[in-house]
Design a protein around this motif. Structure first.
Motif, short mmCIF file in Angstrom:
data_model
loop_
_atom_site.label_atom_id
_atom_site.label_comp_id
_atom_site.label_asym_id
_atom_site.label_seq_id
_atom_site.Cartn_x
_atom_site.Cartn_y
_atom_site.Cartn_z
N ASP A 180 53.01 33.04 37.09
CA ASP A 180 51.83 33.74 38.05
C ASP A 180 51.42 35.07 37.62
N MET A 181 52.45 35.88 37.64
CA MET A 181 52.10 37.29 37.31
C MET A 181 51.62 37.49 35.92
N LEU A 182 52.11 36.78 34.94
CA LEU A 182 51.64 37.22 33.58
C LEU A 182 50.12 36.48 33.47
N THR A 183 49.99 35.48 34.15
CA THR A 183 48.60 34.91 33.65
C THR A 183 47.50 35.65 34.52
N ASP A 184 47.90 36.38 35.62
CA ASP A 184 47.14 37.26 36.36
C ASP A 184 46.80 38.52 35.45
N ARG A 185 47.86 38.96 34.80
CA ARG A 185 47.59 40.03 34.18
C ARG A 185 46.67 39.98 32.77
N LEU A 186 47.13 38.94 32.10
CA LEU A 186 46.71 38.74 30.67
C LEU A 186 44.92 38.18 30.88
N SER A 187 44.73 37.66 32.19
CA SER A 187 43.47 37.18 32.47
C SER A 187 42.76 38.53 32.50
N SER A 188 42.94 39.12 33.39
CA SER A 188 42.27 40.32 33.88
C SER A 188 42.15 41.16 32.38
N MET A 189 43.13 41.29 31.53
CA MET A 189 43.10 42.09 30.32
C MET A 189 42.19 41.28 29.40
N ALA A 223 32.18 52.94 28.32
CA ALA A 223 32.98 52.86 29.60
C ALA A 223 34.29 52.57 28.93
N ALA A 224 34.39 51.85 27.39
CA ALA A 224 35.69 51.48 26.92
C ALA A 224 37.09 52.20 27.51
N PRO A 225 36.93 53.57 27.50
CA PRO A 225 38.07 54.22 27.63
C PRO A 225 38.72 53.88 29.27
N LEU A 226 37.85 53.74 30.11
CA LEU A 226 37.88 53.42 31.34
C LEU A 226 38.61 52.26 31.45
N PHE A 227 38.17 51.03 30.69
CA PHE A 227 38.65 49.84 31.02
C PHE A 227 40.06 49.66 30.35
N GLN A 228 40.41 50.56 29.20
CA GLN A 228 41.65 50.66 28.59
C GLN A 228 42.78 51.24 29.66
N LEU A 229 42.20 52.06 30.17
CA LEU A 229 43.16 52.97 31.24
C LEU A 229 43.35 51.90 32.31
N SER A 230 42.33 50.97 32.77
CA SER A 230 42.59 50.14 33.90
C SER A 230 43.65 49.16 33.45
N MET A 231 43.47 48.70 32.15
CA MET A 231 44.29 47.55 31.59
C MET A 231 45.85 48.15 31.51
N ALA A 232 45.87 49.28 31.05
CA ALA A 232 47.35 49.81 30.81
C ALA A 232 48.13 50.00 32.23
N LEU A 233 47.19 50.78 33.26
CA LEU A 233 47.81 50.75 34.67
C LEU A 233 48.21 49.34 35.11
N ASP A 234 47.29 48.65 34.93
CA ASP A 234 47.53 47.14 35.70
C ASP A 234 49.06 46.41 35.13
N VAL A 235 49.03 46.46 33.65
CA VAL A 235 50.01 45.79 33.21
C VAL A 235 51.37 46.53 33.36
N ASN A 292 47.60 50.11 42.26
CA ASN A 292 48.44 50.10 41.04
C ASN A 292 48.94 51.08 40.78
N LEU A 293 48.53 52.38 40.84
CA LEU A 293 49.08 53.56 40.76
C LEU A 293 50.18 53.72 41.65
N VAL A 294 50.12 53.94 42.93
CA VAL A 294 51.03 53.78 43.95
C VAL A 294 52.33 52.87 43.21
N GLN A 295 51.95 51.56 43.13
CA GLN A 295 52.80 50.71 42.55
C GLN A 295 53.75 51.18 41.37
N LEU A 296 52.94 51.79 40.46
CA LEU A 296 53.68 52.17 39.24
C LEU A 296 54.61 53.40 39.68
#
Length: 312
Positions: free
Chosen positions: A69-78, A91-103, A289-293
């Motif tokens: 469940d967790m991996l499907t959520d993360r990879l779908s968002s990615m 805006a690609a750098p922002l999307f990359q940062l969002s992906m990195a933070l989420d995963v 996500n930042l708090v979680q990390l």
């Protein structure tokens, strides 16, 4: 292995496999077919709620299912964010940062939860941040933030191809295919349609872009481009490009342009409205996500200290 003990065939896990197939189909369709792609992606997201209910109702919760469940959520968002990076390269750098933070945040949180004896990343203990405890223990809040986050990025994807229903107020022109007829767009009305060629304006005027892909050319050089920009035409050589989307408006008088039919409804399109509504929820999800990390890193350091203390 008895049939009832085959974890791979647990109903929630089978739903997870269907989610993966739908997400993969959406990734294949995203570059060229936004409607079917959004349908597959959205259905995959909705099934995320179904598998959890099935696991609780059937008593088929499992570590495999939680990880799936967790991996499907993360990879779908990615996958969605990767497509957005292609559609909005600025805006690609922002999307990359969002992906990195989420995963990173979910993986580290899942690892810490497992070391603490939890069966799922949603099974937070007392060591987790109070905000995360509220987030994971409140199903309504969890659903709201996840749906808002996915809705924001989904609408950002869809609005690249069009505003969606309902569109802007009608312009009083006839029905017809892209570029098939000449119509008159009179201020303060707006038109959004599909074009097969650039729009040439012979008037001085003010043009408000509703799509960040719009570029106004004066002569052979771009004058300005951006999101919700104001463009002032200074000569008759101005060409307005909006990819395949036309947004036209005249400060005074009227513009006679080739365009496709308007939707005839008022206000922003559904996709842009969803973008506005989802933006604060997506921002809050990113902050969580930042708090979680940071919280997971602190918990992992505490585990390391405890293990080192035992070895002394």
């Amino acid at each position: 292995m008895a049939g009832g003990d085959n974890v791979f065939l647990f109903v929630p896990n089978v739903i997870g496999y269907i989610r993966i197939a739908l997400a993969a189909a959406s990734f294949y369709l995203m570059p060229t077919q936004p409607g079917p792609a959004a349908a597959c992606y959205g259905l995959s997201g909705l099934l995320d709620a179904v598998d959890g209910h099935a696991a609780r109702a059937l008593g088929q919760g499992s570590r495999l299912g939680a990880m799936l469940d967790m991996l499907t959520d993360r990879l779908s968002s990615m996958g969605l964010l990767l497509n957005l990076a292609l559609l909005y390269p600025a805006a690609a750098p922002l999307f990359q940062l969002s992906m990195a933070l989420d995963v990173a945040s979910h993986w580290l949180h899942m690892h810490c939860t497992t070391l603490e004896g939890g069966r799922s990343h949603k099974a937070v203990g007392g060591a987790a941040h109070p905000v995360l405890q509220l987030y994971y223990r409140s199903r309504a809040l969890l659903f709201l933030l996840c749906a808002g986050n996915e809705g924001f990025y989904g609408c950002l994807y869809l609005v690249h191809f069009g505003e969606g229903p309902p569109g802007e107020p009608g312009c009083g022109h006839g029905r017809g295919g892209p570029g098939a007829k000449l119509g008159v767009c009179t201020a303060p009305y707006w038109s959004m349609g599909r074009l097969d060629r650039p729009v040439h304006s012979g008037l001085w005027g003010v043009y408000t872009g509703l799509d960040r892909s719009i570029v106004v050319y004066g002569g052979s050089r771009p004058v300005h481009s951006g999101l919700w920009g104001v463009y002032i035409g200074l000569d008759r050589s101005i060409v307005v490009y909006g990819g395949s989307t036309l947004v036209c408006g005249g400060l005074r008088g009227s513009l006679t342009l080739p365009f496709a039919p308007c939707s005839g409804a008022g206000g922003p399109g559904l996709f842009r409205a969803g973008l506005w509504l989802g933006a604060p929820l997506a921002a809050l999800k990113g902050a969580l996500n930042l708090v979680q990390l940071l919280g997971a890193a602190r918990r992992l350091a505490a585990i390391d200290r405890a293990e080192r203390a035992k070895g002394r």
